[in-house]
Scaffold this active site. Structure first.
Site, PDB file in Angstrom:
ATOM      1  CD1 TRP A  16      -2.941   1.483   0.889  1.00 42.19           C
ATOM      2  CD2 TRP A  16      -1.385   2.376   2.211  1.00 42.19           C
ATOM      3  NE1 TRP A  16      -3.390   2.714   1.276  1.00 42.19           N
ATOM      4  CE2 TRP A  16      -2.448   3.290   2.092  1.00 42.19           C
ATOM      5  CE3 TRP A  16      -0.299   2.734   3.007  1.00 42.19           C
ATOM      6  CZ2 TRP A  16      -2.455   4.526   2.729  1.00 42.19           C
ATOM      7  CZ3 TRP A  16      -0.299   3.958   3.634  1.00 42.19           C
ATOM      8  CH2 TRP A  16      -1.374   4.841   3.491  1.00 42.19           C
ATOM      9  CG  HIS A  17       3.491   2.347   3.213  1.00 39.80           C
ATOM     10  ND1 HIS A  17       2.849   1.360   3.923  1.00 39.80           N
ATOM     11  CD2 HIS A  17       3.507   3.430   4.019  1.00 39.80           C
ATOM     12  CE1 HIS A  17       2.504   1.835   5.111  1.00 39.80           C
ATOM     13  NE2 HIS A  17       2.894   3.088   5.200  1.00 39.80           N
ATOM     14  N   GLY A  18       3.781   1.691  -1.402  1.00 42.96           N
ATOM     15  CA  GLY A  18       4.397   2.011  -2.679  1.00 42.96           C
ATOM     16  C   GLY A  18       4.545   0.775  -3.541  1.00 42.96           C
ATOM     17  CG  PHE A  57       3.080   6.446   0.568  1.00 44.30           C
ATOM     18  CD1 PHE A  57       3.995   6.027  -0.390  1.00 44.30           C
ATOM     19  CD2 PHE A  57       3.553   6.829   1.798  1.00 44.30           C
ATOM     20  CE1 PHE A  57       5.344   5.977  -0.097  1.00 44.30           C
ATOM     21  CE2 PHE A  57       4.896   6.780   2.104  1.00 44.30           C
ATOM     22  CZ  PHE A  57       5.792   6.353   1.154  1.00 44.30           C
TER      23      PHE A  57
END
Lengths: 471, 357
Positions: A317-319, A471
């Protein structure tokens, strides 16, 4: 539009003016403000966001009326996730496919410009739909109120990820919110603290961390630790600054947003860390991934698998990069390891040391483990991250220099600031009472003015964006 | 509103109105506009112009020279008291004459920026009848994907010259190097930074604050080029070679350089300025400057200026290489020599003007 820009402050002041002057028009005022703030990042993204919000709102109403609820919930969740996947993960997926199958595809062609806040609003939309489906919250009464809830400009770009049960009732009853000096002052205070953290700490530490990571391949052990520590503080001050400002903006409008941080580097173990770091994301992952996957109800192995899946997805989800996935899995492993340690060792053994000493040793060790994790989060690629971590753990290539000593001094200073923040947060009311009792108004005002002037001077005209915006 | 808030608002308002008095004028202008502040906020130029305008009015100055141009006129890499303006004043003083020189040049300034600064001066009623502009060979080179014709002051072009804005807007907005507001939010930001004194002074105050906190002084590397290892190799890189391209210059107004020079000369027709072609290090850049194409281009520039209402000097090869710190920038001694050349030419222009019936 960044929180620490004059255009944000001006637009927010105008919004505040209309909001408090016309209580019955609060929903339209905030709805328009949300549109203006989001439109600043691109009109096409605004239209996309509006369309998804309208779709989710319509589906939630239909679900509440009992029309094929499961099917509509799935359609809504898939539509929202698909939007996120297309924008964020297409190029990543193509580049991995290309690496595996050599199809002659150019991942660069699929690299789309990421709409700001897409990861955050997708999670809010999904959580809302699932909550309505589960019957935990009623659907929003109107599209305008839903838009104010889902797109509140104070927290839209980088959280906190607000849940309908917490925020929607506040939005729906906003016309009855009374102006309270105390609430407003708290909002201004939190906003200012966030600004100070951003411009005086995060933006100053950031270039130092960048300079180390720019030469990651040639760093020795000490330099790698310094890089990891500096980034640990940069990302904390940056992200918690945004969250403080978001909560502050909420208070200025009479809303209570969920705090996202609680001095996380003072956590003594992984589960405590995730109760203090990005709190609203941790809860989201727990409620919508970990528990639906079985949580800890089906034995140790299933719990470990659920934990790894949840944390791996949290990383993703962060990247869209394997380094983020590794970072997530690393934290998953830390959590599993700690769970085993607690069950197998701590349940049968007690350290022959005072609790306070054990606590501080735990905090110290947990911070080291967290710093190692940040290397994967920040490094430009897995190879460089592994190189740095290897150096850090084997302590090879040690160079004791005056420059390194300076950086360690700086890191100790930043750590003391973190401890001071903890102390301050827990005595906030008492300190404020003394401050107002002992210091006369003109002097207090002078101090506030000095802070405003300092922020205005130190912040750069081309502001550095917040890390979590990407993000 | 509580009394604390009222006091804070009052303090901030007082500060807005008094900041101009509290900040020493030397912070915004000291023989030139400080580059660190200017590059962080081009509005610093307005603060310097306020200072210059006040000085001209309060002292009733009539004998002053305005310098416009790029990093050579700015006199990098030396400090302000090693700059052309400083030396011109000292040389004039040594000759028994009091002369005031205002140097508004900045590194990377292009003729488009010069045109805008000229307009700012005229709007303020600051005389531009003794104007000196430096140009470089690189300025005439094809700018496709290169340096934008307005590097710093793109936001002002629309107001200064709507026709030029219409012509160059697209290329400026698409150039990553151009300092220009590309979105309504950026325009609002730039507007607020001009309007609110605290924000207008921000770059100047930040520079001073950092200097005070870090106890640092500016370091100027003015060593001769022969003492800088690696410089000949560096000059072979594309970004430097591009500025010495021997490709034939387009000397029509399809070349933005020519277009803006024509616009400048139309503004200064009543008092032709002194325009000089910047000296180049003929030893360091020998491979470039001896190229027939390069020489042909120089002749084309000379020929073009011969047709214009301007006092033009081609000083491209006028200085010995020992006076250079790199390919075009000079040592303090070099800037002193160049200041002398400018001063002498201005004196000749003055004598010519006096001899006219």
């Amino acid at each position: 539009m960044l929180f620490h820009s004059p255009e944000f402050v001006l637009t927010m002041l105008l919004t505040l003016l209309f909001y408090w002057l016309f209580p019955r028009a609060r929903t339209p005022v905030l709805a328009v403000a949300n549109i203006v703030f989001y439109a600043a990042s691109g009109l096409q993204y605004l239209l996309l966001f509006l369309a998804l919000s309208a779709l989710t709102y319509g589906l939630s109403r239909a679900i509440a009326r009992g029309i094929r609820p499961r099917l509509l919930m799935v359609i809504g969740v898939v539509a929202n996730l698909l939007n996120l996947v297309i924008f964020k993960y297409t190029a990543f997926a193509i580049s991995n496919l290309e690496r595996l199958l050599h199809l002659g595809l150019d991942p660069g062609v699929f690299q789309l410009l990421l709409p700001v806040g897409i990861s955050f609003y997708t999670f809010q939309l999904v959580a809302y739909l699932v909550d309505v489906y589960r019957g935990q919250v009623p659907p929003a009464r109107s599209l305008a109120e839903f838009w104010v809830f889902i797109a509140f400009f104070g927290q839209l770009i980088a959280g906190p990820i607000m849940r309908a049960e917490d925020f929607l009732p506040q939005v729906e009853s906003q016309s009855r919110i009374q102006f309270e000096h105390r609430e407003f002052k708290l909002g201004a205070f939190l906003f200012t603290i966030g600004l100070l953290k951003k411009v005086l700490l995060a933006d100053q530490v950031g270039p130092l961390a960048d300079s180390f990571f720019a030469q990651a391949g040639s760093l020795g052990a000490l330099e790698s630790w310094i890089a990891a520590y500096l980034f640990a503080f940069q990302i904390y001050f940056d992200f918690s600054a945004y969250s403080d400002m978001a909560v502050g903006v909420g208070h200025l409008f009479g809303f209570t947003l969920t705090p996202n941080f609680d001095t996380p580097y003072l956590a003594g173990n992984p589960s405590e860390f995730w109760r203090r770091w990005h709190i609203t994301l941790s809860r989201w992952i727990r409620d919508y991934i970990y528990i639906p996957l079985g949580g800890s109800r089906h034995g140790e192995w299933r719990a470990a698998a659920a934990m790894l899946t949840a944390m791996g997805l949290s990383g993703l989800w962060h990247g869209a990069a394997w380094t983020f996935v590794i970072w997530g899995l690393y934290h998953g492993l830390l959590s599993i390891g700690h769970r085993l340690w607690r069950r197998q060792v701590l349940s049968r053994f007690r350290w022959p040391l005072p609790d306070r000493v054990v606590r501080w040793v735990s905090v110290f060790l947990m911070f080291q483990a967290t710093a190692v994790g940040w290397v994967f989060f920040r490094a430009e690629g897995t190879r460089l991250a592994l190189h740095m971590v290897r150096k850090m753990l084997t302590l090879s290539d040690l160079h004791f220099t005056r420059v390194n000593a300076f950086y360690f001094g700086l890191i100790v200073f930043l750590a003391l600031l973190h401890v001071a923040e903890f102390w301050f947060r827990h005595r906030q009311a008492e300190i404020y009472a003394r401050w107002t009792r002992w210091v006369p108004s003109p002097v207090r005002a002078l101090a506030y003015t000095a802070v405003v002037v300092l922020i205005a001077i130190v912040s750069a005209p081309k502001q550095a964006t917040f890390i979590y915006f990407r993000f | 509103m509580s009394s604390t808030w009222k006091y804070a608002v009052a303090y901030l308002l007082i500060l807005q109105f008094t900041l101009g008095l509290l900040v020493p004028e030397s912070w915004t202008y000291h023989y030139r506009v400080p580059y660190d502040a200017f590059k962080e906020g081009p509005q610093t130029l307005e603060l310097a112009l306020n200072h210059i305008e006040r000085e001209i009015r309060s002292e009733g100055l009539s004998d002053y020279v305005i310098l416009l141009g790029d990093s050579v006129m700015y006199s990098g890499p030396g400090g302000p008291e090693r700059s052309i303006g400083y030396y011109m004043e000292r040389l004039a003083e040594a000759g028994g004459r009091s002369l005031r020189v205002f140097n508004l040049a900045q590194p990377a300034m292009q003729v488009g920026d010069v045109y805008i600064v000229l307009d700012k001066l005229r709007r303020r009623g600051i005389a531009t009848d003794r104007l000196v502009i430096n140009l470089t060979y690189a300025g005439f080179v094809n700018r496709q994907d290169g340096t934008p014709i307005v590097y710093w002051l793109g936001d002002d072009l629309k107001q200064v010259d709507p026709e030029a804005w219409g012509r160059y807007r697209a290329s400026l907005v698409s150039s990553p190097q151009a300092t220009i507001s590309r979105t309504p939010v950026e325009r609002l930001n730039a507007g607020l930074r001009r309007l609110i004194p605290l924000l207008a002074y921000q770059p100047v105050l930040k520079g001073r604050l950092l200097q005070a906190v870090l106890s640092t002084a500016e370091v100027y590397d003015t060593r001769p080029w022969t003492e800088k290892p690696g410089l000949p190799e560096l000059m072979k890189e594309y970004m430097y070679q591009r500025g010495f391209s021997p490709e034939p210059f387009d000397m029509t107004n399809a070349n933005p350089q020519i277009d803006f020079l024509e616009r400048i000369l139309a503004q200064t027709a009543d008092h032709p300025p002194l325009v000089f072609l910047t000296p180049t290090n003929q030893v360091l850049m020998a491979a470039n400057t001896t190229h027939p194409g390069y020489q042909a281009n120089l002749r084309a520039v000379d020929a073009w200026f011969a047709e214009q209402a301007v006092v033009y000097r081609n000083w491209e090869s006028a200085l010995p290489d020992r006076l250079f710190t790199d390919q075009v920038h000079l040592t303090p001694e070099g800037y002193e020599v160049l200041a002398g050349m400018i001063l002498q030419t201005l004196e000749e222009m003055r004598a010519d003007a006096l001899s006219q019936p």
